[in-house]
Design an enzyme around this catalytic site. Structure first.
Site, PDB file in Angstrom:
ATOM      1  N   CYS A  78       0.809  -1.212   0.000  1.00  0.00           N
ATOM      2  CA  CYS A  78       0.000   0.000   0.000  1.00  0.00           C
ATOM      3  C   CYS A  78       0.845   1.265   0.000  1.00  0.00           C
ATOM      4  CB  CYS A  78      -0.923   0.014   1.214  1.00  0.00           C
ATOM      5  SG  CYS A  78      -2.174  -1.282   1.197  1.00  0.00           S
TER       6      CYS A  78
ATOM      7  N   ARG B  30      -4.936   5.906  -1.840  1.00  0.00           N
ATOM      8  CA  ARG B  30      -5.244   4.468  -1.819  1.00  0.00           C
ATOM      9  C   ARG B  30      -5.582   4.003  -0.408  1.00  0.00           C
ATOM     10  NH1 ARG B  30      -1.539  -0.666  -3.876  1.00  0.00           N
ATOM     11  NH2 ARG B  30      -2.973  -2.272  -3.162  1.00  0.00           N
TER      12      ARG B  30
END
Length: 299
Positions: free
Chosen positions: A198, A244
């Site tokens: 991530c 994100r």
């Protein structure tokens, strides 16, 4: 009885026969590369490239090959001027790196040697002009070379903490019940670990590659515009990672942990790259306005 004439063998088309002396060396080089790097690529496809952190590897390799094929007409149009000494020296370094990397399982040497060998082949067969024409395709290959785990871990942790902090502050300002402990976000009843995929160094590398590819394809004439966009790629990558994490956190908060870790996790990855591309285009448009304003003041 009149003997039957022997069957005529199919003749090679004249253009192909004319190009055969030029194509044959490169065909041998291609076969050699497949023989040398075929096992390495198979190992990567079944290992490191099958993971989420390094899944960009085959895409980067394919784009690098495409970039070099785009430049091939320019290479053919240039006059061959082989640099035999430099070519063998560069290729020798590549072979040494490959043998060392393959035998000792050092991926940065094993895959990094490909750049040296391609550069050596270009110098041997075409010369420095060909290497100059292909420089960006070779440079782009760097983004597929796996970095040592110690380097990745050392640089990834501060990035994950930074992304976690900004995501926490952003969600808190939007009124969500969020808190943070290191790289763990608690949103409502859910605990979310900001993982390497991530907000890791490899993700930053992929976004850097995408930004540089964008610059290479649009090919602005203004160096100020190119440098401005290139400098903003790092903060744009950071911002895209924050987006994100926030999107994934909101998905988990509203639809549950199964949604966040299931199919929608991949969707959040798409959000990362779309957001990065839009931010890069936005920075590019802003730099165009700044360059236009600067030219207007000069005029």
């Amino acid at each position: 009885m009149i003997p039957a004439a022997p069957p005529r063998l199919p003749q090679m088309p004249f253009p192909l026969r004319a190009k055969l002396p030029e194509l044959l060396p490169w065909a041998l080089v291609a076969v050699g590369f497949l023989a040398v790097y075929g096992p390495s690529l198979i190992d990567l496809m079944n290992g490191l490239w099958a993971t989420e952190q390094h899944g960009h590897g085959p895409i980067v390799l394919a784009v690098s090959i495409w970039l070099m094929l785009r430049r091939w007409p320019q290479v053919r149009a240039s006059e061959p001027a082989p640099a035999v000494g430099a070519g063998w020296a560069v290729a020798g370094i590549g072979l040494l790196l490959y043998v060392l990397g393959r035998s000792q399982d050092i991926l940065i040497f094993e895959m990094g040697s490909m750049l040296w060998l391609v550069a050596g082949a270009l110098l041997l067969f075409r010369g420095p002009a060909a290497l100059k024409a292909m420089w960006f395709g070779l440079f782009f290959m760097l983004f597929m070379v796996p970095l040592p785990g110690a380097v990745v871990d050392a640089l990834t942790q501060p990035m994950k903490i930074g992304v976690s902090y900004v995501a926490e502050q952003l969600m808190y300002s939007l009124g969500y019940p969020v808190s943070r402990s290191g790289v763990i976000l608690q949103v409502g009843q859910y605990h979310l670990l900001v993982a390497d995929a991530c907000a890791g160094l490899q993700t930053l590398f992929v976004l850097e590659a995408m930004g540089l590819l964008y610059l290479n394809l649009v090919r602005h004439q203004s160096w100020v515009r190119n440098i401005t966009v290139a400098l903003f790629i790092v903060p744009v990558s950071f911002a895209a990672n924050v987006i994100r994490v926030v999107v994934l956190s909101l998905i988990t908060y509203h639809w549950g942990d199964d949604a966040g870790q299931g199919f929608l996790h991949g969707f959040a990855g798409m959000v990362l790259f779309v957001a990065a591309l839009l931010l890069i285009m936005g920075v590019d448009s802003l730099s165009r306005l700044l360059v236009s304003a600067r030219r207007a003041r000069v005029a």
